[in-house]
Enzyme design. Structure first.
Site, PDB file in Angstrom:
ATOM      1  N   GLY A  11      43.618  49.241  36.065  1.00  8.12           N
ATOM      2  CA  GLY A  11      44.316  47.966  36.154  1.00  8.12           C
ATOM      3  C   GLY A  11      44.046  47.075  34.959  1.00  8.12           C
ATOM      4  N   ARG A  72      46.827  54.915  34.840  1.00  7.85           N
ATOM      5  CA  ARG A  72      45.930  55.770  35.623  1.00  7.85           C
ATOM      6  C   ARG A  72      46.443  57.198  35.440  1.00  7.85           C
ATOM      7  NH1 ARG A  72      46.303  51.070  38.878  1.00  7.85           N
ATOM      8  NH2 ARG A  72      44.267  50.145  39.286  1.00  7.85           N
ATOM      9  N   ASP A 103      35.136  52.235  37.440  1.00  6.71           N
ATOM     10  CA  ASP A 103      34.377  53.427  37.815  1.00  6.71           C
ATOM     11  C   ASP A 103      35.095  54.729  37.486  1.00  6.71           C
ATOM     12  OD1 ASP A 103      32.419  51.818  38.738  1.00  6.71           O
ATOM     13  OD2 ASP A 103      32.576  52.374  40.834  1.00  6.71           O
ATOM     14  N   THR A 126      37.486  44.856  35.383  1.00  5.88           N
ATOM     15  CA  THR A 126      38.213  44.889  36.654  1.00  5.88           C
ATOM     16  C   THR A 126      38.021  43.568  37.364  1.00  5.88           C
ATOM     17  OG1 THR A 126      38.257  45.834  38.891  1.00  5.88           O
ATOM     18  CG2 THR A 126      36.220  46.112  37.638  1.00  5.88           C
ATOM     19  N   ASP A 128      38.152  43.045  40.414  1.00 10.81           N
ATOM     20  CA  ASP A 128      37.448  43.237  41.684  1.00 10.81           C
ATOM     21  C   ASP A 128      35.948  42.984  41.548  1.00 10.81           C
ATOM     22  OD1 ASP A 128      39.898  43.991  42.609  1.00 10.81           O
ATOM     23  OD2 ASP A 128      39.433  46.123  42.800  1.00 10.81           O
ATOM     24  N   ASP A 130      33.610  45.099  41.129  1.00 11.75           N
ATOM     25  CA  ASP A 130      32.989  46.033  42.068  1.00 11.75           C
ATOM     26  C   ASP A 130      32.219  47.157  41.371  1.00 11.75           C
ATOM     27  OD1 ASP A 130      35.146  47.357  40.981  1.00 11.75           O
ATOM     28  OD2 ASP A 130      35.968  48.049  42.890  1.00 11.75           O
ATOM     29  N   MET A 170      42.854  39.992  46.138  1.00  4.26           N
ATOM     30  CA  MET A 170      42.585  41.393  45.829  1.00  4.26           C
ATOM     31  C   MET A 170      41.085  41.670  46.006  1.00  4.26           C
ATOM     32  SD  MET A 170      44.952  42.432  42.581  1.00  4.26           S
ATOM     33  CE  MET A 170      46.600  43.062  42.832  1.00  4.26           C
ATOM     34  N   GLY A 171      40.706  42.923  45.840  1.00  5.02           N
ATOM     35  CA  GLY A 171      39.307  43.275  45.951  1.00  5.02           C
ATOM     36  C   GLY A 171      39.068  44.650  46.520  1.00  5.02           C
ATOM     37  N   ARG A 172      40.127  45.311  46.986  1.00  4.52           N
ATOM     38  CA  ARG A 172      39.994  46.652  47.542  1.00  4.52           C
ATOM     39  C   ARG A 172      38.880  46.647  48.587  1.00  4.52           C
ATOM     40  NH1 ARG A 172      39.400  51.309  43.163  1.00  4.52           N
ATOM     41  NH2 ARG A 172      37.418  50.230  42.969  1.00  4.52           N
TER      42      ARG A 172
END
Length: 319
Positions: A11, A72, A103, A126, A128, A130, A170-172
């Site tokens: 992303g 991707r 990741d 990202t 996120d 994360d 967002m954040g999955r």
């Protein structure tokens, strides 16, 4: 002169363009020849690799997204395509890669390095936030500011119409954006994947607040929670007795003019990444923690799920 390339994977985030600008300027300062890989790992395979110069990055520091595109790549998971990517890099004499991504991007890099010996440094990018081993990922500050502006605007309507608004970030599987936005916006409810919740436990308190004069509610929820945002909105209507609406912020969080902080972090991430490669760090991810910048292995970054700051999480337990 040594040749070095940069690509964006996964992303897009605001902060990538400032990173590209500094990459070109800093590598030229270091007597390196910079290359852009367009469209991520797909561009490596399709040989969309071009030498970059100052004119390629003029005027992009204030733009969101990434000038060189991102993707991707399913093909990059197959060795035959990684072999093609290696041949394309060899033809141009490129021995070092800087990759902005997450990741999955770093895992692909790890395999690529072990097969080919192409040196690399990953930069966490990202919204996120994360990625394990780093407290901060490029693009997060801009995303938080976009969310802040959205919440402030929605609050105007919520207060005018006496409604409850459920705002989805967002954040999955990571609730960082929702949690920080909740703490900095004064919202009344925050639901994230990392924290178990029972909506019934909020009912008496929320009804009491209405009796005491509350006219509206703002609820911030992460996309990764066990319920849809529409279900939370229905709960407000059926159990709390307040008309509700849902606002899914979606991809608006990824774009926008990069904040000063993201521009500065892009500058620092790139500087450390290039310096690390020149100093012989052939396979690493540059991370940022309270201790400053540090290099971590792919295994350290990808082997564990990131945990939210315990202090921030504890605030959800306080009335």
């Amino acid at each position: 002169m040594q040749n070095i390339a940069i690509l964006c994977s996964g992303g897009d985030v605001s902060g990538m363009n400032p990173a590209l600008k500094h990459f070109v300027e800093y590598t030229l300062q270091k007597n390196l020849t910079p290359y852009f890989v367009y469209d991520g790992y797909e561009g490596l395979i399709d040989n969309k690799i071009e030498q970059a110069s100052y004119c390629d990055v003029s005027g992009i520091i204030n733009r969101g997204g990434t000038k060189i595109g991102s993707a991707r790549s399913q093909r990059f998971m197959q060795k035959k395509y990684r072999d093609i990517a290696k041949q394309n890099l060899d033809t141009l004499g490129i021995e070092m890669l800087v990759v902005l991504g997450g990741d999955g991007s770093f895992r692909g890099l790890d395999i690529f390095y072990k097969e080919t010996g192409i040196k690399f440094c990953g930069i966490p990018a990202t919204i996120d936030n994360d990625i394990n081993a780093t407290d901060y990922s490029l693009g997060v500050d801009t995303a938080l500011n976009i969310i802040k502006t959205s919440i402030d605007a929605i609050r105007d309507t919520a207060s005018s119409f006496k409604r409850a608004f459920v705002i989805e970030t967002m954040g999955r599987d990571c609730g960082y954006l929702a949690l920080v936005s909740h703490l900095t916006s004064g919202s009344e409810l925050c639901l994230i994947p990392e924290k178990e919740y029972d909506l019934k436990s909020f009912e008496d308190d929320f009804k009491k607040q209405i009796k005491n004069g509350r006219k509206y509610f703002i609820a911030i929820v992460s996309e990764g929670i066990k319920q849809d945002s529409s279900e939370i909105a229905q709960w407000f209507e059926n159990k709390i007795g307040m008309e509700s609406r849902v606002s899914i912020l979606g991809h608006i969080q990824r774009g926008g003019n990069p904040t000063i902080y993201d521009r500065l972090m892009a500058y620092k991430f790139i500087t450390h990444a290039v310096d690390g490669l020149l100093a012989g760090r052939d396979e690493s991810v540059i991370c940022y923690t309270k201790s400053g910048f540090e290099f971590n292995s792919i295994e350290e970054v990808t082997s564990k799920t990131k945990e939210l700051d315990a202090e921030l999480l504890s605030y959800l337990d306080k009335p």
